[in-house]
Write an enzyme that holds these catalytic residues in place. Structure first.
Site, PDB file in Angstrom:
ATOM      1  N   HIS A 148      39.971  64.762  41.502  1.00  0.00           N
ATOM      2  CA  HIS A 148      39.984  64.132  42.829  1.00  0.00           C
ATOM      3  C   HIS A 148      39.511  62.689  42.751  1.00  0.00           C
ATOM      4  O   HIS A 148      40.135  61.790  43.334  1.00  0.00           O
ATOM      5  CB  HIS A 148      39.094  64.924  43.789  1.00  0.00           C
ATOM      6  CG  HIS A 148      38.942  64.280  45.135  1.00  0.00           C
ATOM      7  ND1 HIS A 148      39.833  64.484  46.161  1.00  0.00           N
ATOM      8  CD2 HIS A 148      38.000  63.418  45.613  1.00  0.00           C
ATOM      9  CE1 HIS A 148      39.448  63.795  47.226  1.00  0.00           C
ATOM     10  NE2 HIS A 148      38.345  63.131  46.914  1.00  0.00           N
ATOM     11  N   GLU A 149      38.409  62.455  42.047  1.00  0.00           N
ATOM     12  CA  GLU A 149      37.894  61.089  41.933  1.00  0.00           C
ATOM     13  C   GLU A 149      38.865  60.204  41.164  1.00  0.00           C
ATOM     14  O   GLU A 149      39.007  59.015  41.479  1.00  0.00           O
ATOM     15  CB  GLU A 149      36.516  61.088  41.268  1.00  0.00           C
ATOM     16  CG  GLU A 149      35.446  61.856  42.028  1.00  0.00           C
ATOM     17  CD  GLU A 149      35.348  61.468  43.495  1.00  0.00           C
ATOM     18  OE1 GLU A 149      35.631  60.289  43.838  1.00  0.00           O
ATOM     19  OE2 GLU A 149      34.999  62.323  44.324  1.00  0.00           O
TER      20      GLU A 149
ATOM     21  N   HIS B 276      41.437  58.799  43.397  1.00  0.00           N
ATOM     22  CA  HIS B 276      41.061  57.540  44.046  1.00  0.00           C
ATOM     23  C   HIS B 276      41.315  56.354  43.118  1.00  0.00           C
ATOM     24  O   HIS B 276      41.743  55.288  43.567  1.00  0.00           O
ATOM     25  CB  HIS B 276      39.588  57.572  44.450  1.00  0.00           C
ATOM     26  CG  HIS B 276      39.296  58.453  45.614  1.00  0.00           C
ATOM     27  ND1 HIS B 276      39.996  58.384  46.798  1.00  0.00           N
ATOM     28  CD2 HIS B 276      38.366  59.443  45.789  1.00  0.00           C
ATOM     29  CE1 HIS B 276      39.514  59.277  47.655  1.00  0.00           C
ATOM     30  NE2 HIS B 276      38.533  59.932  47.062  1.00  0.00           N
TER      31      HIS B 276
ATOM     32  N   HIS C  13      43.763  53.185  43.850  1.00  0.00           N
ATOM     33  CA  HIS C  13      43.360  51.785  43.680  1.00  0.00           C
ATOM     34  C   HIS C  13      44.322  51.059  42.749  1.00  0.00           C
ATOM     35  O   HIS C  13      44.720  49.919  43.007  1.00  0.00           O
ATOM     36  CB  HIS C  13      41.937  51.726  43.126  1.00  0.00           C
ATOM     37  CG  HIS C  13      41.361  50.350  43.078  1.00  0.00           C
ATOM     38  ND1 HIS C  13      40.387  49.984  42.175  1.00  0.00           N
ATOM     39  CD2 HIS C  13      41.619  49.238  43.820  1.00  0.00           C
ATOM     40  CE1 HIS C  13      40.070  48.714  42.365  1.00  0.00           C
ATOM     41  NE2 HIS C  13      40.801  48.243  43.349  1.00  0.00           N
TER      42      HIS C  13
END
Length: 240
Positions: free
Chosen positions: A99-100, A103, A107
């Site tokens: 999940h991280e 991100h 980006h």
């Protein structure tokens, strides 16, 4: 006895929702933290594999203290994994790490909602800090004098305070697609790259779904408080 119906009808249900969401994510994470993935991959291994697979080589993976404190920092380009994720080989650790990295991929590709959220963070931080002081000062001014130089200055301060709080609602609203998209990317990559099998993927999905509900709850709480401020203070202007 005075009952604040705005709190009972608007805020209290969202508080209960938030408590349930927090309990759910902790329960799901605890359950799937006890189940190791078949390949024995740590959270760091999963994160590194996903970043490499996405062609991202300028993002580092760092351990961070605490539980469920995982995050991606776009300023330093660092994926921060908590103690229960970084070196853990559980299904839950794999899901959170993915999940991280979702991100980080957002980006990298310039995902619009993430770019917008990052851009408004400074102003929303200021708005959330200043909203209640502005409302309180406005109430004091109203109590001392109805008008200043012919204008309802107290009411104006109150409305500015409510608008400032509304910025935090906007932030929470933008956060929802960012978080849901990151989880969608994570699950898709975990499956397509065979980092997790279908059974393990189902467990990771349950963990990430429960985590997503905490963001929904946060949005609901912010909106409830915003509506409460409008009901309590938005109609205070006196007729001339």
């Amino acid at each position: 006895m005075y009952y604040d119906y705005t709190y009972i009808l608007l805020v209290l249900p969202t508080v209960i929702f938030a408590l349930i969401a927090q309990a759910m994510v902790k329960s799901r994470f605890a359950t799937y933290s006890k189940v190791a993935n078949r390949r024995g991959l740590t959270g760091k291994d999963v994160a590194q594999a996903i970043l490499n697979g996405a062609g991202i080589y300028d993002v580092t993976i760092q351990p961070i203290q605490g539980s469920l404190t995982d995050n991606y920092d776009p300023r330093s380009k660092e994926v921060h994994l908590s103690e229960s994720v970084y070196n853990a080989t559980s299904i839950a650790a794999a899901g959170v790490a993915a999940h991280e990295c979702g991100h980080a991929i957002q980006h990298h590709v310039g995902y619009g909602p993430l770019t917008l959220r990052n851009a408004i963070i400074p102003i929303t931080n200021i708005g959330s800090r200043m909203s209640m002081p502005l409302i309180l000062i406005g109430l004091v001014v109203e109590g001392l004098a109805q008008t200043v130089n012919g204008s309802d200055f107290g009411y104006t301060l109150i409305m500015i305070g409510i608008f400032a709080f509304g910025l935090s609602v906007l932030f929470q609203l933008i956060t929802l697609p960012v978080e849901f998209n990151a989880s969608h990317r994570a699950l898709k990559i975990l499956g397509s790259s065979n980092l997790l099998d279908q059974t393990e993927l189902s467990g990771a999905r349950k963990v990430l779904w429960a985590a997503a509900m905490t963001y929904v709850a946060a949005m609901a709480q912010s909106l409830a408080y915003f509506l409460r401020l409008i009901i309590l203070f938005g109609g205070r202007r006196r007729d001339d």
